[in-house]
Design an enzyme around this catalytic site. Structure first.
Site, PDB file in Angstrom:
ATOM      1  N   SER A 119       0.824  -1.207   0.000  1.00  0.00           N
ATOM      2  CA  SER A 119       0.000   0.000   0.000  1.00  0.00           C
ATOM      3  C   SER A 119       0.859   1.259   0.000  1.00  0.00           C
ATOM      4  O   SER A 119       0.327   2.350  -0.092  1.00  0.00           O
ATOM      5  CB  SER A 119      -0.934  -0.004   1.203  1.00  0.00           C
ATOM      6  OG  SER A 119      -0.254  -0.410   2.364  1.00  0.00           O
ATOM      7  N   HIS A 140      -2.427  -3.022  -6.372  1.00  0.00           N
ATOM      8  CA  HIS A 140      -2.924  -2.663  -5.036  1.00  0.00           C
ATOM      9  C   HIS A 140      -4.450  -2.709  -4.937  1.00  0.00           C
ATOM     10  O   HIS A 140      -5.148  -1.847  -5.490  1.00  0.00           O
ATOM     11  CB  HIS A 140      -2.396  -1.257  -4.658  1.00  0.00           C
ATOM     12  CG  HIS A 140      -2.796  -0.825  -3.287  1.00  0.00           C
ATOM     13  ND1 HIS A 140      -3.122   0.464  -2.973  1.00  0.00           N
ATOM     14  CD2 HIS A 140      -2.934  -1.533  -2.137  1.00  0.00           C
ATOM     15  CE1 HIS A 140      -3.436   0.530  -1.694  1.00  0.00           C
ATOM     16  NE2 HIS A 140      -3.326  -0.665  -1.172  1.00  0.00           N
ATOM     17  N   GLU A 152      -5.399  -0.125  -7.770  1.00  0.00           N
ATOM     18  CA  GLU A 152      -4.356   0.800  -8.230  1.00  0.00           C
ATOM     19  C   GLU A 152      -3.268  -0.011  -8.907  1.00  0.00           C
ATOM     20  O   GLU A 152      -2.779  -0.988  -8.322  1.00  0.00           O
ATOM     21  CB  GLU A 152      -3.717   1.533  -7.046  1.00  0.00           C
ATOM     22  CG  GLU A 152      -4.431   2.776  -6.609  1.00  0.00           C
ATOM     23  CD  GLU A 152      -3.708   3.447  -5.435  1.00  0.00           C
ATOM     24  OE1 GLU A 152      -3.375   4.624  -5.570  1.00  0.00           O
ATOM     25  OE2 GLU A 152      -3.485   2.798  -4.406  1.00  0.00           O
ATOM     26  N   ASN A 190      -3.941   6.037  -0.722  1.00  0.00           N
ATOM     27  CA  ASN A 190      -3.442   6.234   0.641  1.00  0.00           C
ATOM     28  C   ASN A 190      -2.787   7.596   0.849  1.00  0.00           C
ATOM     29  O   ASN A 190      -2.710   8.084   1.976  1.00  0.00           O
ATOM     30  CB  ASN A 190      -2.492   5.101   1.030  1.00  0.00           C
ATOM     31  CG  ASN A 190      -3.272   3.847   1.352  1.00  0.00           C
ATOM     32  OD1 ASN A 190      -4.347   3.913   1.940  1.00  0.00           O
ATOM     33  ND2 ASN A 190      -2.758   2.699   0.941  1.00  0.00           N
TER      34      ASN A 190
HETATM   35  N1  CAA Z   1     -16.781 -10.249   1.018  1.00  0.00           N
HETATM   36  C1  CAA Z   1     -17.883 -10.323   0.278  1.00  0.00           C
HETATM   37  N2  CAA Z   1     -18.921  -9.476   0.436  1.00  0.00           N
HETATM   38  C2  CAA Z   1     -18.825  -8.569   1.421  1.00  0.00           C
HETATM   39  C3  CAA Z   1     -17.685  -8.433   2.238  1.00  0.00           C
HETATM   40  C4  CAA Z   1     -16.625  -9.337   1.997  1.00  0.00           C
HETATM   41  N3  CAA Z   1     -15.498  -9.300   2.715  1.00  0.00           N
HETATM   42  N4  CAA Z   1     -17.878  -7.406   3.110  1.00  0.00           N
HETATM   43  C5  CAA Z   1     -19.089  -6.904   2.838  1.00  0.00           C
HETATM   44  N5  CAA Z   1     -19.658  -7.600   1.821  1.00  0.00           N
HETATM   45  C6  CAA Z   1     -20.947  -7.348   1.185  1.00  0.00           C
HETATM   46  C7  CAA Z   1     -22.117  -7.635   2.110  1.00  0.00           C
HETATM   47  O1  CAA Z   1     -22.493  -8.976   2.062  1.00  0.00           O
HETATM   48  C8  CAA Z   1     -23.183  -6.714   1.548  1.00  0.00           C
HETATM   49  O2  CAA Z   1     -23.733  -7.317   0.389  1.00  0.00           O
HETATM   50  P1  CAA Z   1     -25.280  -7.042  -0.061  1.00  0.00           P
HETATM   51  O3  CAA Z   1     -25.316  -5.613  -0.488  1.00  0.00           O
HETATM   52  O4  CAA Z   1     -25.470  -7.992  -1.189  1.00  0.00           O
HETATM   53  O5  CAA Z   1     -26.091  -7.347   1.158  1.00  0.00           O
HETATM   54  C9  CAA Z   1     -22.392  -5.489   1.096  1.00  0.00           C
HETATM   55  O6  CAA Z   1     -21.042  -5.938   0.907  1.00  0.00           O
HETATM   56  C10 CAA Z   1     -22.409  -4.385   2.133  1.00  0.00           C
HETATM   57  O7  CAA Z   1     -21.944  -4.909   3.375  1.00  0.00           O
HETATM   58  P2  CAA Z   1     -22.716  -4.763   4.765  1.00  0.00           P
HETATM   59  O8  CAA Z   1     -24.196  -4.687   4.517  1.00  0.00           O
HETATM   60  O9  CAA Z   1     -22.194  -5.812   5.688  1.00  0.00           O
HETATM   61  O10 CAA Z   1     -22.210  -3.444   5.423  1.00  0.00           O
HETATM   62  P3  CAA Z   1     -22.024  -2.001   4.851  1.00  0.00           P
HETATM   63  O11 CAA Z   1     -23.119  -1.600   3.930  1.00  0.00           O
HETATM   64  O12 CAA Z   1     -21.734  -1.212   6.064  1.00  0.00           O
HETATM   65  O13 CAA Z   1     -20.692  -2.101   3.963  1.00  0.00           O
HETATM   66  C11 CAA Z   1     -18.363  -1.911   3.698  1.00  0.00           C
HETATM   67  C12 CAA Z   1     -19.481  -2.577   4.482  1.00  0.00           C
HETATM   68  C13 CAA Z   1     -18.414  -2.384   2.243  1.00  0.00           C
HETATM   69  C14 CAA Z   1     -17.057  -2.386   4.325  1.00  0.00           C
HETATM   70  C15 CAA Z   1     -18.558  -0.351   3.763  1.00  0.00           C
HETATM   71  O14 CAA Z   1     -18.683   0.048   5.105  1.00  0.00           O
HETATM   72  C16 CAA Z   1     -17.431   0.408   3.129  1.00  0.00           C
HETATM   73  O15 CAA Z   1     -17.376   0.569   1.920  1.00  0.00           O
HETATM   74  N6  CAA Z   1     -16.503   0.922   3.964  1.00  0.00           N
HETATM   75  C17 CAA Z   1     -15.341   1.657   3.505  1.00  0.00           C
HETATM   76  C18 CAA Z   1     -14.284   0.704   3.038  1.00  0.00           C
HETATM   77  C19 CAA Z   1     -13.069   1.407   2.534  1.00  0.00           C
HETATM   78  O16 CAA Z   1     -12.945   2.616   2.534  1.00  0.00           O
HETATM   79  N7  CAA Z   1     -12.095   0.612   2.086  1.00  0.00           N
HETATM   80  C20 CAA Z   1     -10.845   1.117   1.620  1.00  0.00           C
HETATM   81  C21 CAA Z   1      -9.886   1.069   2.745  1.00  0.00           C
HETATM   82  S1  CAA Z   1      -8.331   1.689   2.231  1.00  0.00           S
HETATM   83  C22 CAA Z   1      -7.551   0.397   1.579  1.00  0.00           C
HETATM   84  O17 CAA Z   1      -7.985  -0.706   1.551  1.00  0.00           O
HETATM   85  C23 CAA Z   1      -6.220   0.717   1.038  1.00  0.00           C
HETATM   86  C24 CAA Z   1      -5.092   0.422   1.929  1.00  0.00           C
HETATM   87  O18 CAA Z   1      -4.024   0.129   1.410  1.00  0.00           O
HETATM   88  C25 CAA Z   1      -5.137   0.567   3.382  1.00  0.00           C
END
Ligand code: CAA
Length: 283
Positions: A119, A140, A152, A190
């Site tokens: 990352s 990424h 990315e 990031n």
């Molecule tokens: N695998 C498969 N499906 C998943 C899953 C997983 N690990 N996690 C969630 N889902 C699915 C759920 O089953 C749900 O599906 P449906 O719409 O069909 O019901 C959908 O995704 C939404 O999940 P939830 O209903 O459980 O919960 P939510 O609506 O709160 O979403 C989330 C959860 C997708 C994590 C959302 O909160 C989100 O987008 N959060 C921000 C995530 C983010 O910013 N990620 C980037 C981080 S930075 C990074 O990764 C870079 C780095 O290098 C650090």
């Protein structure tokens, strides 16, 4: 080149997500980690996450079963030598990644593309220590991998166009969107996301708001799906701190100074969801 098989190094949060999406897209996947428990836990996690997609109508039961059958695991890193594309998703520490590449290199086919899910670590530096800097690049994914649309793609200074296009074709086949980023500290996502998370920690540190009010403000006031502190717990506070340090060291600007409170949480071993304690308590 025609990529059919993908070797994934590291079966943790990112590695199991990468194996999951690659298998669903039809690639043969060989997943590697250091111990059997981690690999077994990863396979369970993948099956559970695919079940969520089946329940949500995004994947059929038949496609799930076929994808699971395409994932093989191994404790021997050198077994990945037969794969066409390697995605390293091990711990975010340069010396660990270096050791993995050193072990793998003598076993790789000459045409194999070597990538890292890092990352923030310099792709150019990682590539320069391999025998194939032109076939090395950053690949990424975002967490959770099965849900997030972006990948990315980061070219090191020597990455050739054929390698970029081959990786871009893989991203297309995953049904995800590739963003091309140049190789500067923390790339695009990031570079922007981590200073925001770090600022949220400063906001807490300076008593401007509570954990709840900071997260609620950004969810309801800026339409973010998760508040920044909840997101930091989700990513892992050690990862957040490591990325801030890369930005601080690499760009030599005090605006990237990691918040002392973030450092203190990491020193306490409060790394977020994975240790059941971070800005929130998950016990
Ligand atoms: N695998 C498969 N499906 C998943 C899953 C997983 N690990 N996690 C969630 N889902 C699915 C759920 O089953 C749900 O599906 P449906 O719409 O069909 O019901 C959908 O995704 C939404 O999940 P939830 O209903 O459980 O919960 P939510 O609506 O709160 O979403 C989330 C959860 C997708 C994590 C959302 O909160 C989100 O987008 N959060 C921000 C995530 C983010 O910013 N990620 C980037 C981080 S930075 C990074 O990764 C870079 C780095 O290098 C650090």
């Amino acid at each position: 080149m025609d990529i059919r098989s993908v070797g994934v190094v590291g079966a943790g949060q990112m590695g199991n997500g990468i194996a999951h999406v690659m298998a669903l897209a039809g690639y043969e996947v060989l997943l590697n980690d250091l111990d059997k428990e981690t690999l077994d836990a990863a396979l369970e996690r993948i099956a559970r996450n695919m079940d969520r997609q089946v329940r949500g109508g995004k994947v059929s039961e038949q496609d799930k079963e076929a994808a699971l059958a395409r994932i093989k695991t191994t404790l021997e890193l050198t077994d990945l030598g037969r794969c066409d594309l390697i995605i390293e998703a091990a711990t975010e520490r340069e010396e660990i990644k270096q050791k993995i590449f050193d072990t793998l290199l003598p076993h790789l086919k000459p045409e194999t593309i070597l990538t890292s899910n890092t990352s923030s670590i310099s792709i150019t530096r990682l590539a320069s220590r391999t025998d194939r800097p032109e076939r090395f690049m950053g690949f990424h994914f975002m967490n959770p991998v099965p849900v997030m649309q972006l990948v990315e793609l980061i070219r090191g200074i020597a990455t050739d166009e054929a390698t970029f296009q081959a990786c871009k074709a893989v991203v297309d086949r995953l049904g995800k969107t590739a963003a091309s980023a140049e190789d500067f500290p923390a790339f695009i996502v990031n570079r922007i996301l981590m200073p925001m998370i770090n600022e949220a920690v400063y906001t807490l540190y300076e008593g401007v708001g509570s954990v709840q009010s900071i997260d609620q403000s950004m969810k309801l006031g800026a339409n973010h799906p998760m508040g920044p502190l909840e997101l930091a717990d989700f990513i892992g506070l050690d990862t957040c701190l490591a990325i801030m340090n890369v930005l601080h060291d690499g760009l030599a600007d005090t605006k990237y100074r990691p918040c002392p409170l973030l450092t203190k949480y990491v020193e306490a071993g409060w790394l977020g969801r994975k240790t059941k304690r971070g800005f929130y308590d998950y016990r």
